[in-house]
Design a protein around this motif. Sequence first.
Motif, short mmCIF file in Angstrom:
data_model
loop_
_atom_site.label_atom_id
_atom_site.label_comp_id
_atom_site.label_asym_id
_atom_site.label_seq_id
_atom_site.Cartn_x
_atom_site.Cartn_y
_atom_site.Cartn_z
N TYR A 112 -17.40 90.95 74.11
CA TYR A 112 -17.28 89.84 75.04
C TYR A 112 -17.51 88.50 74.33
N CYS A 113 -18.52 88.43 73.50
CA CYS A 113 -18.85 87.18 72.82
C CYS A 113 -17.81 86.79 71.78
N ASN A 114 -16.98 87.76 71.39
CA ASN A 114 -15.92 87.47 70.43
C ASN A 114 -14.66 86.93 71.12
N GLY A 115 -14.66 86.93 72.46
CA GLY A 115 -13.53 86.40 73.22
C GLY A 115 -13.81 84.98 73.68
N ASN A 116 -13.12 84.57 74.76
CA ASN A 116 -13.33 83.19 75.21
C ASN A 116 -14.41 83.08 76.29
N LYS A 117 -15.11 84.20 76.55
CA LYS A 117 -16.32 84.20 77.40
C LYS A 117 -16.06 83.51 78.74
N ILE A 166 4.41 71.61 76.64
CA ILE A 166 3.06 71.48 76.09
C ILE A 166 3.13 70.54 74.90
N PRO A 167 2.35 69.47 74.87
CA PRO A 167 2.37 68.56 73.73
C PRO A 167 1.45 69.02 72.61
N HIS A 168 1.61 68.43 71.43
CA HIS A 168 0.66 68.65 70.34
C HIS A 168 -0.73 68.20 70.81
N GLY A 169 -1.77 68.75 70.22
CA GLY A 169 -3.11 68.38 70.63
C GLY A 169 -4.18 68.83 69.65
N ILE A 170 -5.40 68.79 70.13
CA ILE A 170 -6.57 69.19 69.34
C ILE A 170 -7.14 70.47 69.94
N GLN A 171 -7.46 71.43 69.11
CA GLN A 171 -7.98 72.71 69.59
C GLN A 171 -9.38 72.54 70.19
N GLY A 172 -9.59 73.26 71.29
CA GLY A 172 -10.89 73.27 71.95
C GLY A 172 -11.78 74.37 71.41
N PRO A 173 -12.97 74.52 71.98
CA PRO A 173 -13.92 75.53 71.48
C PRO A 173 -13.42 76.97 71.67
N GLU A 174 -12.44 77.17 72.55
CA GLU A 174 -11.91 78.51 72.81
C GLU A 174 -10.79 78.89 71.85
N HIS A 175 -10.39 77.98 70.97
CA HIS A 175 -9.26 78.21 70.08
C HIS A 175 -9.72 78.65 68.69
N PRO A 176 -8.79 79.11 67.83
CA PRO A 176 -9.18 79.63 66.51
C PRO A 176 -9.89 78.63 65.61
N SER A 177 -9.47 77.35 65.66
CA SER A 177 -10.06 76.33 64.77
C SER A 177 -10.45 75.11 65.58
N PRO A 178 -11.59 75.16 66.30
CA PRO A 178 -12.00 74.04 67.16
C PRO A 178 -12.04 72.72 66.40
N GLY A 179 -11.47 71.69 67.05
CA GLY A 179 -11.47 70.36 66.45
C GLY A 179 -10.29 70.09 65.54
N LYS A 180 -9.55 71.13 65.18
CA LYS A 180 -8.39 70.97 64.30
C LYS A 180 -7.13 70.77 65.14
N PRO A 181 -6.17 69.96 64.68
CA PRO A 181 -4.93 69.78 65.44
C PRO A 181 -4.14 71.08 65.57
#
Length: 276
Positions: A112-117, A166-181
């Motif tokens: 569970y903790c390895n998913g998006n919780k 869907i436009p380009h953006g910045i990854q959130g905490p639920e994504h593979p690389s948070p903070g990265k475009p």
Amino acid sequence: PFLSAAGTSACLPACFLPPLALLTPSCMPGTALTSRSLPEGAPKPEPEQVIRKYTEELKVAPEEDCIICMEKLAVASGYSDMTDSKALGPMVVGRLTKCSHAFHLLCLLAMYCNGNKDGSLQCPSCKTIYGEKTGTQPWGKMEVFRFQMSLPGHEDCGTILIVYNIPHGIQGPEHPSPGKPFTARGFPRQCYLPDSPQGRKVLELLKVAWKRRLIFTVGTSSTTGETDTVVWNEIHHKTEMDRNVTGHGYPDPNYLQNVLAELAAQGVTEDCLEQQ
């Protein structure tokens, strides 16, 4: 022109419709849905609470393996040295309440903790979903239009056009690389359904899946190998009206049944429509 959900005129680019439909358009008002990321600071249940909610603790461990850590259920969880939990000990075994599959609860916690919780749990054995499964789809817009031209194999009805953007953006905490475009290639993407009773049911379920952020995700493109990009998320769409050489067009007599099964695998069924 088309009408947007707000009732204002909204012209659909010519590239979204086949030439014949442009010659004799019979268009119904379009509708639009937006998808947003979870607001920062949104309350999430404690992981241990989620595990306890959907399991029953067993006093005696079954004589079988835990398919998560591959250790016997009668011995300590293989994740006991990697997952820290004061509420769930390494020897605690439980079964999921609906499907009755048994696991170390600490292993379920690690999974569970390895998913998006998101507060939901999916059995790793039979894929039964507990709670409401949500995904990691970035912010975007889903628009729906209708026109008269029929799809091959569905000559008795018109066509539903879905346009995802869907436009380009910045990854959130639920994504593979948070903070990265992240990139969003090929948008807007247009998809087609027959405007039949079953096609309209699929449309309504796709709307539910969109709201739950299940249509797209951020990952690696299977066609280009690009990482940190928006990709489809296991719910197939028809992106061509005809020429079904690639499998992305019509005719395809099994498509509607197949996509209903794919939606159900994500926890999106007719029951969801009754709850709305």
